[in-house]
Design an enzyme around this catalytic site. Structure first.
Site, PDB file in Angstrom:
ATOM      1  N   HIS A  92       0.834  -1.207   0.000  1.00 20.76           N
ATOM      2  CA  HIS A  92       0.000   0.000   0.000  1.00 20.76           C
ATOM      3  C   HIS A  92       0.867   1.255   0.000  1.00 20.76           C
ATOM      4  O   HIS A  92       2.036   1.201   0.362  1.00 20.76           O
ATOM      5  CB  HIS A  92      -0.851   0.056   1.276  1.00 20.76           C
ATOM      6  CG  HIS A  92      -1.935  -0.962   1.360  1.00 20.76           C
ATOM      7  ND1 HIS A  92      -2.096  -1.780   2.465  1.00 20.76           N
ATOM      8  CD2 HIS A  92      -2.927  -1.287   0.509  1.00 20.76           C
ATOM      9  CE1 HIS A  92      -3.145  -2.562   2.273  1.00 20.76           C
ATOM     10  NE2 HIS A  92      -3.664  -2.288   1.097  1.00 20.76           N
ATOM     11  N   CYS A 150      -2.056   0.206   9.876  1.00 21.14           N
ATOM     12  CA  CYS A 150      -3.155  -0.683   9.435  1.00 21.14           C
ATOM     13  C   CYS A 150      -4.090  -1.091  10.548  1.00 21.14           C
ATOM     14  O   CYS A 150      -5.207  -1.542  10.289  1.00 21.14           O
ATOM     15  CB  CYS A 150      -2.643  -2.021   8.880  1.00 21.14           C
ATOM     16  SG  CYS A 150      -1.158  -2.039   7.974  1.00 21.14           S
TER      17      CYS A 150
END
Length: 254
Positions: free
Chosen positions: A164, A248
């Site tokens: 990501h 996250c």
């Protein structure tokens, strides 16, 4: 001690199937489930100690990746955007995210097929929103997401060699970007402070002068401390083994 800007932190404890979570870039190794639970508890304690109100969502059984709560839900202003992962095994998490948003009283909208977008690809810094074009987030998802930004500027950043955008870049409290330039198209960025450790690319802003870092980034912790920031360090090895990082594991609502 808390601070005035802290808000609510959404977290989701690791479920019993955590060891089956997707691994794309790390080398798969056995996960110590009991250690993961303890590490998650210490992470949550660090948020609470910094003044964040903790909203613990129910464990995301049967979804092994649901502990990475950031990916399923992006909050823009007062709108919760329910994402649509390119990883089909994570699509069921959308219903969990929708429930969490309803619980918080937030209106929702969603990324629709064929768009894909993971929350880990969205970095909000002041009036600018950086969105990673990655294996998890496609052009159609980015175009849909742009409609939710209410006039804020969107900058698309190509990401390669990691999962990501926030695997490669985050921001310090003053908005300075920090990360690993070899994983990003830096031409779209106003500047990037190079993190001394790979895990130093992942910073959670806890307060105006306070950041959370992984214990896997000791040189970054030393540098940021020398720069005058308060640094809290947590050990999240079991989540790092699953391509996870400190960002996250929570959604911070200011």
């Amino acid at each position: 001690m808390g601070n005035m800007t802290a808000g609510t932190a959404l977290v989701r404890p690791p479920g019993p199937r955590l060891a089956e979570a997707i691994v794309t870039h790390a080398e798969r190794r056995p996960i110590d489930a009991a250690l993961a639970v303890r590490q998650h508890g210490a992470y949550v304690s660090a948020l609470r100690a910094a003044g964040w109100r903790i909203r613990a969502l129910p464990a995301g059984d049967p979804y092994p990746d649901a502990v990475f709560v950031e990916d399923a839900l992006v909050v823009v202003g007062d709108l919760a955007v329910i994402t649509r992962s390119a990883a089909a095994s994570r699509r069921g998490e959308a219903a969990l995210a929708e429930r969490a948003a309803a619980d918080l009283g937030l209106p929702t909208d969603r990324i629709k097929p064929p768009g894909t977008l993971d929350g880990g690809d969205v970095l909000q810094v002041g009036d600018t929103v950086y969105v990673g074009r990655s294996a998890r987030t496609n052009e159609e998802g980015i175009c849909q997401f742009a409609r939710f930004l209410g006039g804020r500027r969107m900058v698309t950043v190509d990401v390669s060699g990691c999962l990501h955008l926030k695997s490669a870049m985050t921001a310090l409290p003053d908005g300075t970007l920090i990360g690993m330039p070899d994983l990003l198209d830096t031409s779209a960025l106003p500047g990037l402070q190079v993190a001394p450790d790979p895990a130093g690319a992942h910073v959670v802003v806890l307060g105006p002068q306070h950041v959370l870092l992984s214990s896997s980034a000791p040189r970054t912790a030393d540098r940021l401390t020398a720069d005058g920031l308060r640094v809290t360090v947590v050990d999240i090895t079991e989540f790092e083994a699953l391509d996870g990082c400190v960002t996250c594991l929570s959604v911070l609502l200011r």
